[in-house]
Design an enzyme around this catalytic site. Structure first.
Site, mmCIF file in Angstrom:
data_model
loop_
_atom_site.group_PDB
_atom_site.id
_atom_site.type_symbol
_atom_site.label_atom_id
_atom_site.label_comp_id
_atom_site.label_asym_id
_atom_site.label_seq_id
_atom_site.Cartn_x
_atom_site.Cartn_y
_atom_site.Cartn_z
ATOM 1 N N GLY A 196 -26.897 -71.850 1.650
ATOM 2 C CA GLY A 196 -27.976 -71.600 2.920
ATOM 3 C C GLY A 196 -27.275 -70.260 3.601
ATOM 4 O O GLY A 196 -27.699 -70.449 4.772
ATOM 5 N N ASP A 237 -28.663 -72.644 -6.355
ATOM 6 C CA ASP A 237 -29.839 -73.271 -5.732
ATOM 7 C C ASP A 237 -29.229 -74.854 -5.544
ATOM 8 O O ASP A 237 -28.570 -75.360 -6.553
ATOM 9 C CB ASP A 237 -30.594 -73.306 -7.053
ATOM 10 C CG ASP A 237 -32.005 -74.246 -6.790
ATOM 11 O OD1 ASP A 237 -31.742 -75.232 -6.061
ATOM 12 O OD2 ASP A 237 -32.681 -74.339 -7.869
ATOM 13 N N GLY A 266 -29.496 -67.678 5.853
ATOM 14 C CA GLY A 266 -30.277 -68.069 6.986
ATOM 15 C C GLY A 266 -29.735 -67.808 8.276
ATOM 16 O O GLY A 266 -28.846 -66.970 8.371
ATOM 17 N N GLN A 267 -30.380 -68.113 9.404
ATOM 18 C CA GLN A 267 -30.340 -67.827 10.719
ATOM 19 C C GLN A 267 -28.987 -68.250 11.156
ATOM 20 O O GLN A 267 -27.851 -67.396 11.731
ATOM 21 C CB GLN A 267 -31.262 -68.353 11.724
ATOM 22 C CG GLN A 267 -31.052 -67.876 13.097
ATOM 23 C CD GLN A 267 -32.104 -68.697 14.032
ATOM 24 O OE1 GLN A 267 -32.201 -70.113 13.741
ATOM 25 N NE2 GLN A 267 -32.463 -68.255 15.093
ATOM 26 N N ASP A 301 -26.377 -68.575 -1.259
ATOM 27 C CA ASP A 301 -27.829 -68.694 -0.848
ATOM 28 C C ASP A 301 -28.643 -68.492 -2.195
ATOM 29 O O ASP A 301 -28.153 -68.250 -3.197
ATOM 30 C CB ASP A 301 -28.154 -67.511 0.065
ATOM 31 C CG ASP A 301 -29.327 -67.955 0.707
ATOM 32 O OD1 ASP A 301 -29.211 -68.602 1.886
ATOM 33 O OD2 ASP A 301 -30.614 -67.589 0.300
ATOM 34 N N ILE A 302 -29.830 -68.904 -1.992
ATOM 35 C CA ILE A 302 -30.983 -69.085 -3.357
ATOM 36 C C ILE A 302 -30.969 -67.329 -3.476
ATOM 37 O O ILE A 302 -31.432 -67.203 -4.509
ATOM 38 C CB ILE A 302 -32.099 -69.524 -2.823
ATOM 39 C CG1 ILE A 302 -33.082 -69.965 -3.912
ATOM 40 C CG2 ILE A 302 -32.855 -69.190 -1.668
ATOM 41 C CD1 ILE A 302 -32.738 -71.189 -4.821
ATOM 42 N N LYS A 312 -33.862 -85.192 8.204
ATOM 43 C CA LYS A 312 -32.887 -85.066 9.187
ATOM 44 C C LYS A 312 -32.293 -86.651 9.651
ATOM 45 O O LYS A 312 -31.131 -86.726 9.754
ATOM 46 C CB LYS A 312 -33.035 -84.066 10.151
ATOM 47 C CG LYS A 312 -33.473 -82.724 9.977
ATOM 48 C CD LYS A 312 -32.007 -82.235 9.410
ATOM 49 C CE LYS A 312 -32.147 -80.721 9.163
ATOM 50 N NZ LYS A 312 -30.907 -80.132 8.409
ATOM 51 N N TYR A 333 -39.387 -82.906 7.713
ATOM 52 C CA TYR A 333 -38.292 -82.275 8.227
ATOM 53 C C TYR A 333 -37.411 -83.030 9.107
ATOM 54 O O TYR A 333 -36.280 -83.583 8.687
ATOM 55 C CB TYR A 333 -38.440 -80.982 8.639
ATOM 56 C CG TYR A 333 -37.257 -80.263 9.089
ATOM 57 C CD1 TYR A 333 -36.338 -79.419 8.398
ATOM 58 C CD2 TYR A 333 -36.771 -80.235 10.680
ATOM 59 C CE1 TYR A 333 -35.315 -78.586 8.776
ATOM 60 C CE2 TYR A 333 -35.772 -79.351 11.247
ATOM 61 C CZ TYR A 333 -34.975 -78.982 10.081
ATOM 62 O OH TYR A 333 -33.765 -78.105 10.660
ATOM 63 N N ILE A 368 -32.642 -72.349 17.980
ATOM 64 C CA ILE A 368 -31.569 -71.664 17.889
ATOM 65 C C ILE A 368 -32.157 -70.119 18.197
ATOM 66 O O ILE A 368 -33.156 -69.577 17.303
ATOM 67 C CB ILE A 368 -30.610 -71.515 16.715
ATOM 68 C CG1 ILE A 368 -30.022 -72.980 16.714
ATOM 69 C CG2 ILE A 368 -29.666 -70.394 16.747
ATOM 70 C CD1 ILE A 368 -29.047 -73.232 15.449
#
Ligand code: SER
Length: 307
Positions: A7, A45, A10-11, A31-32, A139, A135, A165
């Site tokens: 990933g 993936d 991402g951010q 990443d994907i 977690k 989600y 974030i």
């Protein structure tokens, strides 16, 4: 050190990759989607067990940063895919890391793991946790899994319960705290922003540079110092959309925000407003550098005002 990220587009990944490169690591960023980074990259993936196994065998990382996720809003829209990525793939990855002899794993948890019966102010490290979103449920289950793998398989998984974030350069999508980034960009580009949360929904937030510093501090801490094997609480600042709007207006006086809460309001209301991060402070020396004015100053330095 050889490290592998999932990933990485991402951010968090976008800021963590340069930080790891500065540390002198050999980085494989996956990443994907294909990535254009100044390091080795691969399309991966995380739900494809064989592909993950193959990559771990070939790259032989000492550390894995498992960032691939579907955020809170997106997980409500695509619940099965959300669970696959957020929980099942994480479990598989932990197993594969044991198999591959990976030394340390970073996996982010979230304030979404808390729930409506969690104390909202100065939330303790070990409160009641009853997440209402898928989600957050993944977690919370992931936190238990991290601790389980530490005790059962000696896999050194380390985790933080990230708040929202905020940082420049990457527009997050699918999250509940995304408004805090989007408001800056839309203020500059359109002069208005329609916020999907109510004006007074205060949430805990962290500036991206603090988030990256926290990850590195935690990962570099001696294992015997770590007393929390699920995920550490960390805190930076708290603000509501209205408070951020007021800060932005100091720079762009004509800026106006419209409030049109959607399904994410319920999620946000079930999350805390401020977090007790004393375990992180004691165990690995955490303290944030950015409050809301400092965050705004950093954002304005990074976002050109006339784009
Ligand atoms: N920032 C995340 C979200 O809003 C929470 O971890 O989904």
């Amino acid at each position: 050190m050889r490290v592998l990220l999932t990933g990485a587009g991402g951010q968090i990944g976008q800021a963590l990759v340069p930080a790891l490169l500065r540390r002198g690591d050999e980085v494989l960023a996956t990443d994907i989607k294909s990535l254009d980074y100044p390091t080795q990259t691969a399309v991966l993936d995380v739900t494809d067990t064989q592909a993950v196994r193959q990559l771990l065998r070939e790259w032989r990382p000492e550390e894995v940063y498992h960032l691939a996720a579907l955020l809170s809003g997106r997980s409500e829209e695509k619940p099965h895919q959300g669970w696959q990525i957020n929980f099942t793939a994480t479990w598989q990855l932990f197993e594969l890391c044991v198999e591959a002899g990976v030394k340390r794993v970073f996996w982010p948890s979230s304030i979404a793991a808390f729930g409506p019966h969690t104390p909202r102010h100065n939330t303790p490290q070990y409160p009641h946790m009853d997440p209402i979103g898928l989600y957050g449920i993944a977690k919370l289950a992931g936190e238990r899994l991290a601790e389980y793998f530490w005790h059962k398989h000696h896999l050194d998984v380390r985790s933080l319960r990230f708040p929202g974030i905020v940082g420049p350069g990457h527009l997050p999508s699918g999250g509940t705290t995304d408004f805090a980034v989007l408001m800056f960009y839309e203020a500059v580009q359109k002069g208005t922003y329609t916020c999907y949360l109510d004006a007074d929904t205060r949430l805990p937030m962290l500036y991206i540079a603090d988030a990256i510093r926290a990850v590195l501090l935690l990962m570099e801490a001696p294992a015997e110092k770590l007393t929390v094997r699920g995920a550490y609480n960390i805190h930076g600042m708290s603000f509501s959309p209205a408070e951020l709007e007021a800060e932005i207006r100091k720079k762009i006086p004509s800026f106006r925000c419209v409030y049109a809460p959607d399904f994410r309001q319920k999620l946000a209301e079930s999350w805390p407003e401020s977090i007790d991060d004393s375990s992180a402070r004691r165990d690995w020396g955490w303290s944030p550098h950015y409050d809301l004015p400092a965050l705004c100053e950093a954002m304005w330095q990074a976002i050109p005002l006339h784009s």
